[in-house]
Design a protein around this motif. Structure first.
Motif, short mmCIF file in Angstrom:
data_model
loop_
_atom_site.label_atom_id
_atom_site.label_comp_id
_atom_site.label_asym_id
_atom_site.label_seq_id
_atom_site.Cartn_x
_atom_site.Cartn_y
_atom_site.Cartn_z
N ARG A 73 0.74 -1.25 -0.09
CA ARG A 73 -0.08 -0.02 0.02
C ARG A 73 0.87 1.24 -0.07
N VAL A 74 0.65 2.12 -1.00
CA VAL A 74 1.47 3.08 -0.99
C VAL A 74 0.62 4.67 -0.89
N THR A 75 1.19 5.65 0.11
CA THR A 75 0.38 6.48 0.45
C THR A 75 1.08 7.74 -0.15
N ALA A 76 0.73 8.47 -1.11
CA ALA A 76 1.32 9.71 -1.47
C ALA A 76 0.50 10.98 -1.65
N GLY A 77 0.64 11.68 -0.54
CA GLY A 77 -0.32 12.89 -0.11
C GLY A 77 -1.67 12.19 0.17
N SER A 78 -2.69 12.76 -0.65
CA SER A 78 -4.17 12.29 -0.34
C SER A 78 -4.42 10.98 -1.33
N ARG A 79 -3.46 10.57 -2.02
CA ARG A 79 -3.78 9.34 -2.93
C ARG A 79 -3.20 8.11 -2.28
#
Length: 283
Positions: free
Chosen positions: A35-41
């Motif tokens: 699972r990759v969280t980049a800012g709100s994405r």
């Protein structure tokens, strides 16, 4: 691929800015899922392992990508972001929500929505009892131990009215969300086949045990089949159920012998015993 290499790959492909937060997701027996969280994405990155030979559940990256494309807009599966076959990497939108809560009507509604997808071009799987039983026979032939139950008789019935795009692995662990937001994930072994096979994979005691959940009760099964609202599919499931159970029992028996993790092997043995003890046809 290291975490830094993954982050660079995502930046190059325009999927994130800066340094993403990468977490390994639990569940699954084969592929690496992050699972990759980049800012709100939030994204899911699946890195495919080399598939095992002769399994009921082949690892087919291109087929998963194509299944997600065909299911777009049907409120069935995650939204595809991209597929890089040369890297064996698939990226899709993270499905927000808790694991499936136990609502059979929501799963029945999802299967009905799924029927709108075109199954053409996917691998064909057996739709008659004798061929399903034969797949189980081939798996038992690889096992050292003999099956604990006799082989069931093959029911005689014609083909379904139409073939469906089937998931083949609808264990509870592959269901996320609730109500109309329920989604079915992990489409790495889709097929063109009988919808009753997806019904079996959902109701099967082995699939539930492998998802680390208790098997369904008779009342649970009846509730789901009523909610499905497809008498033709329910009838086929009732008659093919012994063959599906024989094959799944064989698969679990084989996996219990070839894997090395003691806890997972024990889980497969429990699943095999439950499946082979559940071969009576439904009335």
């Amino acid at each position: 691929m290291t975490e830094a290499e993954l982050a660079e790959f995502l930046r190059v492909e325009g999927l994130c800015d800066g340094t993403p937060v990468v977490e390994t997701m639990k569940g699954g027996y084969l592929n690496q899922v992050l699972r990759v969280t980049a800012g709100s994405r939030r994204l899911v990155v699946k890195r495919f392992a080399t598939p095992m030979a002769g399994t009921l559940f082949p690892n087919l990256p291109a087929d998963e990508a194509e299944a997600l494309r065909r299911l777009a807009g049907l409120r069935v599966a995650p939204d595809l972001v991209g597929f890089w076959p040369e890297r064996s990497i698939l990226v899709y939108a993270y499905v927000e929500g808790a694991p499936w809560s136990g609502d059979p009507a929501a799963v029945a509604a999802l299967l009905r929505r799924k029927e709108a997808a075109d199954p053409a071009g996917f691998r064909r799987v057996p739709i008659d009892a004798e061929r399903i039983l034969a797949e189980g026979d081939a798996l038992f032939a690889r096992c050292r131990a003999a099956p604990s139950q006799p082989r069931p008789r093959a029911a005689r019935l014609g083909p379904p009215a139409r073939l469906s795009l089937i998931h083949t692995d609808i264990g509870a662990g592959n269901l996320v969300g609730a109500g109309e937001a329920l989604r079915l994930i992990d489409w790495q072994c889709p097929a063109q086949g009988d919808l009753s096979e997806d019904v079996h994979s959902f109701l099967s005691p082995a699939f539930q045990i492998l998802s680390q959940r208790p098997p369904f009760t008779a009342a649970d099964r009846a509730s789901f089949l009523t909610a499905l609202g497809r008498e033709d599919v329910v009838e086929r499931y009732a008659r093919l159920r012994p063959a599906y159970a024989w094959r799944m029992g064989a698969y679990c028996s084989w996996r219990a012998e070839v894997l090395t993790d003691p806890e997972i092997c024990a889980r497969y043995r429990r699943a095999a015993a439950a499946e082979l003890g559940d071969m009576e046809p439904l009335e």
